[in-house]
Scaffold this active site. Structure first.
Site, mmCIF file in Angstrom:
data_model
loop_
_atom_site.group_PDB
_atom_site.id
_atom_site.type_symbol
_atom_site.label_atom_id
_atom_site.label_comp_id
_atom_site.label_asym_id
_atom_site.label_seq_id
_atom_site.Cartn_x
_atom_site.Cartn_y
_atom_site.Cartn_z
ATOM 1 N N GLY A 1 2.375 3.126 2.995
ATOM 2 C CA GLY A 1 3.211 4.298 2.783
ATOM 3 C C GLY A 1 4.505 4.223 3.563
ATOM 4 O O GLY A 1 5.514 3.828 3.024
ATOM 5 N N SER B 1 1.172 -3.414 1.642
ATOM 6 C CA SER B 1 2.408 -2.657 1.791
ATOM 7 C C SER B 1 2.701 -2.356 3.259
ATOM 8 O O SER B 1 2.764 -3.267 4.072
ATOM 9 C CB SER B 1 2.326 -1.378 0.940
ATOM 10 O OG SER B 1 3.606 -0.805 0.792
ATOM 11 N N TYR B 2 2.826 -1.080 3.639
ATOM 12 C CA TYR B 2 3.118 -0.767 5.032
ATOM 13 C C TYR B 2 1.922 -1.067 5.948
ATOM 14 O O TYR B 2 2.069 -1.104 7.169
ATOM 15 C CB TYR B 2 3.554 0.692 5.198
ATOM 16 C CG TYR B 2 4.274 0.928 6.515
ATOM 17 C CD1 TYR B 2 5.617 0.569 6.669
ATOM 18 C CD2 TYR B 2 3.617 1.467 7.608
ATOM 19 C CE1 TYR B 2 6.274 0.742 7.879
ATOM 20 C CE2 TYR B 2 4.259 1.647 8.822
ATOM 21 C CZ TYR B 2 5.593 1.282 8.949
ATOM 22 O OH TYR B 2 6.231 1.444 10.159
ATOM 23 N N ASP C 1 6.388 -7.589 -8.068
ATOM 24 C CA ASP C 1 6.683 -6.400 -7.260
ATOM 25 C C ASP C 1 8.095 -6.523 -6.715
ATOM 26 O O ASP C 1 8.437 -7.543 -6.113
ATOM 27 C CB ASP C 1 5.681 -6.306 -6.108
ATOM 28 C CG ASP C 1 6.026 -5.227 -5.095
ATOM 29 O OD1 ASP C 1 6.626 -4.208 -5.494
ATOM 30 O OD2 ASP C 1 5.678 -5.403 -3.911
ATOM 31 N N HIS D 1 2.690 -4.602 -7.077
ATOM 32 C CA HIS D 1 2.540 -4.255 -5.664
ATOM 33 C C HIS D 1 1.075 -4.128 -5.270
ATOM 34 O O HIS D 1 0.680 -4.586 -4.199
ATOM 35 C CB HIS D 1 3.276 -2.932 -5.412
ATOM 36 C CG HIS D 1 3.414 -2.568 -3.975
ATOM 37 N ND1 HIS D 1 4.172 -3.300 -3.093
ATOM 38 C CD2 HIS D 1 2.919 -1.533 -3.244
ATOM 39 C CE1 HIS D 1 4.144 -2.739 -1.896
ATOM 40 N NE2 HIS D 1 3.372 -1.668 -1.961
#
Length: 475
Positions: A96, A192-193, A397, A449
């Site tokens: 996020g 991701s994060y 992505d 992603h």
């Protein structure tokens, strides 16, 4: 006298044998399913609403990580169906920052269930990672998903440091609740994060282990499409946009010449260039899979938060008919996990948080206070500490693209053990990989992603190879 002694010996042997058999039964009944403690039992999920019958055990609930303030993190454990005692514990974190591991990892990527279109029930994921490991989905930090804090100001004051420290605190206390996992092999995974969360938690565990009498048996980490290094991630992202014809030569040159990719917050001039590229040149695409049309709102527009939140927007329904993926699973999750009967079955929302459960917290995302400029120094520590380190990238992505990851990892200057080669799944090229001293990098061909959502079979093969510590198959 001899007969009496022999008789006593037989009784003693029988008693010992019975005791051993009882303990063996306790530890291996139900195809390796362990007997659980009272504390564990309170977290047992008997069944979720609309859930198909399964042979594995599930547990969910809260672990308090700060008693003074009242911060508690929510988890969901889905054990392996066969011999869970012999399989490792895999912790999954979504990014996020502010996004839920229940919404994404558990419900549309690696978990055993998928939510149906009407959000009335669940169906099985044939490529769930719990076929080979026990999966622990953690919603972190407090304010994400069902995880909560009793001090509302925490939602406006959080970041990397607290997330890492409280995730470690969670893991220590969770293992006290589930003592059968103490000493078990542990792997940290995410996307991701979570490219920050996973290495940062690994670092905290390594520091903890150095002074603990009961160290956590951390064996390795694996992250996908991972935020890694500010400068190289940003440079690699802009390069990806240009090399995939998403932006013009002029805009590319302006971004390269104007933006200081090392900064946490860009100049207004740079920000306006980013906005121009996204609004005027990208077109109506799904940035998380550039070759899929997006899952739009009913009015045909993007969600207003698309520029400031890394929410996985979904492909259009036409794409789903071709590929087998449902474009709007995030919406189904937000309906399903707000159902009172679902929350009751999960032992969730016990404090009645004053807001609806959402897949991502916009408040947390906008008020993230501290972030590492680069996690590459942690990579060096993990490699030096002997951890297994794998990094993978879905190659369609554009949010955290493969070029960003390759630029970042190149800064480690690792020696190549096995040169670049195509790896296979079901006689098709699953992607490409290179094995370095201390790190394996792999791409997943045609994945966006969220790699396990778009390419579930390939992602499962990737995971199996990671757990075994063996290179991806060459044929």
């Amino acid at each position: 006298m001899k007969a009496m002694v022999m008789g006593q010996r037989q009784i003693f042997v029988s008693m010992v044998s019975g005791f051993l058999l009882l303990n063996l039964f306790r530890s291996s009944c139900c195809h390796g399913a362990p007997v659980v403690s009272k504390e564990e039992e309170a977290d047992r999920i008997t069944a979720l609403p609309g859930q198909p019958k399964v042979s594995f055990q599930q547990f969910s609930g809260y672990v308090t990580v700060d008693k003074v303030v009242g911060r508690a993190l929510f988890y969901w454990l889905t054990e392996a169906p066969q011999n869970p005692l012999s399989k490792p514990l895999v912790v999954w974190l979504n990014g996020g920052p502010g996004c839920s591991s229940v919404a994404y990892g558990a419900s549309e990527e690696i978990g055993p269930f998928r939510i149906n279109k009407t959000a009335s029930g669940l169906y099985l994921n044939n490529f769930s990672w719990n076929t080979v490991a026990n999966l622990l989905f953690l919603e972190t930090p407090a304010g994400v998903g069902f995880s909560y804090t009793n001090r509302s100001s925490d939602l406006f004051d959080t970041g990397d440091r607290r997330t890492a420290k409280e995730s470690l605190e969670f893991l220590i206390r969770w293992m006290d609740r589930f003592p059968r996992y103490k000493g078990r092999e542990v792997y940290l995974t995410g996307e991701s994060y979570a490219g920050h969360y996973v290495p940062q938690l690994a670092r905290e565990i390594m520091i903890y282990n150095a002074k603990s009498k009961q160290p956590i048996n951390l064996k390795g980490i694996m992250v996908g499409n991972a935020v890694t290094d500010n400068y190289y991630d940003n440079l690699g992202t802009v390069t990806y946009w240009w090399s995939h014809a998403m932006i013009s030569d002029k805009t590319y040159r302006q971004l390269i010449n104007t933006c200081d990719f090392r900064r946490q917050k860009e100049s207004d001039e740079c920000e306006s260039l980013y906005s121009y590229a996204m609004d005027q040149e990208f077109g109506n695409i799904d940035q998380y899979n550039i070759y899929a049309t997006p899952c739009n709102n009913s009015d045909g527009s993007f969600p207003s938060s698309r520029h400031n939140m890394r929410l996985p927007h979904r492909p259009h329904r036409i794409f789903r008919q071709i590929s087998g993926y449902d474009p709007c699973t995030e919406k189904y999750a937000e309906i399903y996990y707000n159902r009172p009967d679902v929350q009751k079955a999960l032992h969730a929302n016990i404090t009645r948080i004053p807001y609806k459960w959402t897949a991502c917290s916009e408040v947390l995302n906008r008020n993230w206070n501290d972030t590492d400029v680069s996690v590459l120094p942690i990579y060096r520590k993990m490699i030096a500490g002997g951890l297994r380190v794998w990094v993978f990238s879905g190659d369609v992505d554009s949010v955290v693209p493969v070029t960003a990851t390759r630029y970042s990892l190149a800064q480690l200057k690792l020696t190549t053990k096995i040169p670049w080669y195509p790896w296979y799944v079901k006689k098709q090229v699953g992607g490409w990989t290179e094995v370095y001293e201390g790190l394996t990098f792999a791409t997943v061909r045609g994945a966006g992603h969220e790699v396990p959502m778009f390419k579930p079979r390939a992602a499962l093969q990737l995971f199996k190879s990671f757990l075994s510590g063996k290179p991806l198959p060459k044929s």
